[in-house]
Design a protein around this motif. Structure first.
Motif, PDB file in Angstrom:
ATOM      1  N   GLU A 109       0.828  -1.203   0.000  1.00 59.79           N
ATOM      2  CA  GLU A 109       0.000   0.000   0.000  1.00 59.79           C
ATOM      3  C   GLU A 109       0.866   1.257   0.000  1.00 59.79           C
ATOM      4  O   GLU A 109       0.533   2.252  -0.648  1.00 59.79           O
ATOM      5  N   LYS A 118       2.089   2.745  -3.281  1.00 63.03           N
ATOM      6  CA  LYS A 118       1.135   3.492  -4.105  1.00 63.03           C
ATOM      7  C   LYS A 118       1.276   5.003  -3.924  1.00 63.03           C
ATOM      8  O   LYS A 118       0.856   5.773  -4.784  1.00 63.03           O
ATOM      9  N   GLN A 123      -8.488  -2.326   8.741  1.00 61.69           N
ATOM     10  CA  GLN A 123      -8.279  -1.207   7.824  1.00 61.69           C
ATOM     11  C   GLN A 123      -7.798   0.031   8.567  1.00 61.69           C
ATOM     12  O   GLN A 123      -6.972   0.802   8.050  1.00 61.69           O
TER      13      GLN A 123
END
Length: 245
Positions: free
Chosen positions: A50, A53, A230
């Motif tokens: 992640e 990105k 999350q």
């Protein structure tokens, strides 16, 4: 960028621009009945996936085997433990190749036994290997007495910067102490770690099997949730964005 996918010229460019090279420091360890034995390594890989990105980084191949210890369970549980002295030498060899190869911005990121970002055998081994490599490199390239020479009169002014040789290699936890406090806890195979893994690799956490756990550390794994996971990923990313420069 994944290091294994890069060509020579791309690697050289990343070195010259001091792009962060990140080594996932992992382990293979028993994670109760519901989570895979690769959890400690995979959560690092997943968060870095992640981070890639939004931030330019070079992700080195993970170190899958580590100083797991048999504190949670013996080898019959699937835990693979590497003796700390052998491990330190192994990490030393990897870091030496990188440093002597021109990489001057390295982060060893660990998750195993990093409660409150404390030092445990595996992270201590990484710290020792890093300092040993740095001292040897500076003596080999600048000669004995390098630190005391007038060339380093600005040493204290550069502490913590890219010009500080002791900042060439940093050993950091995936979840900083600040990050852990924000989340509200940290555990092994419990609701926190299981939620983090569930958010990153949902097929590696079996929610039904959480009900079969009888060991104290995994009892609250029944509270594993995507929402919590999350949130943990978000906190970890915010922390790493700040620390990795």
């Amino acid at each position: 960028m994944q290091m294994v996918d890069m060509f020579y010229k791309e690697l050289e460019d990343a070195k010259k621009r001091k792009v962060p090279f990140i080594i996932p420091i992992g382990t293979i360890e028993y994670h109760a009945l519901h989570a895979s034995c690769g959890t400690d390594t995979m959560v690092i890989n997943g968060v870095l996936r992640e981070l890639e990105k939004t931030k330019e980084i070079v992700v080195c191949p993970p170190i899958w085997y580590g100083v797991a210890s048999y504190a949670v369970g013996g080898p019959e549980t699937g835990t693979i433990h590497v003796d700390v002295d052998a491990y330190e030498n192994y990490i030393y060899c990897i870091l030496k190749s990188l440093i002597y190869g021109g990489v001057k911005n390295i982060y060893c990121v660990a998750h195993h036994q990093t409660e409150e970002a404390g030092l445990m055998p595996m992270t201590l081994a990484c710290h020792k290997a890093a300092k040993k490599v740095t001292m040897e490199f500076m003596e080999d390239t600048r000669g004995k007495g390098w630190w005391g020479s007038n060339d380093y009169a600005d040493y204290y002014e550069n502490l913590g910067s890219g010009d500080d040789p002791f900042s060439y290699i940093k050993v950091i936890p995936l979840m900083s102490a600040k990050c852990q406090h924000k989340i509200g806890g940290f555990d092994h195979a419990g609701k926190f770690e299981s939620s983090l893994m569930y958010a990153l690799y949902p097929d590696h956490v079996d929610l039904e099997r959480t009900k079969e756990n009888t060991e104290w550390f995994a009892l609250n794994s029944v509270e594993t949730s995507m929402e919590l996971g999350q949130f943990m990923v978000k906190c970890a990313l915010e922390s790493l964005e700040e620390i990795i420069v």
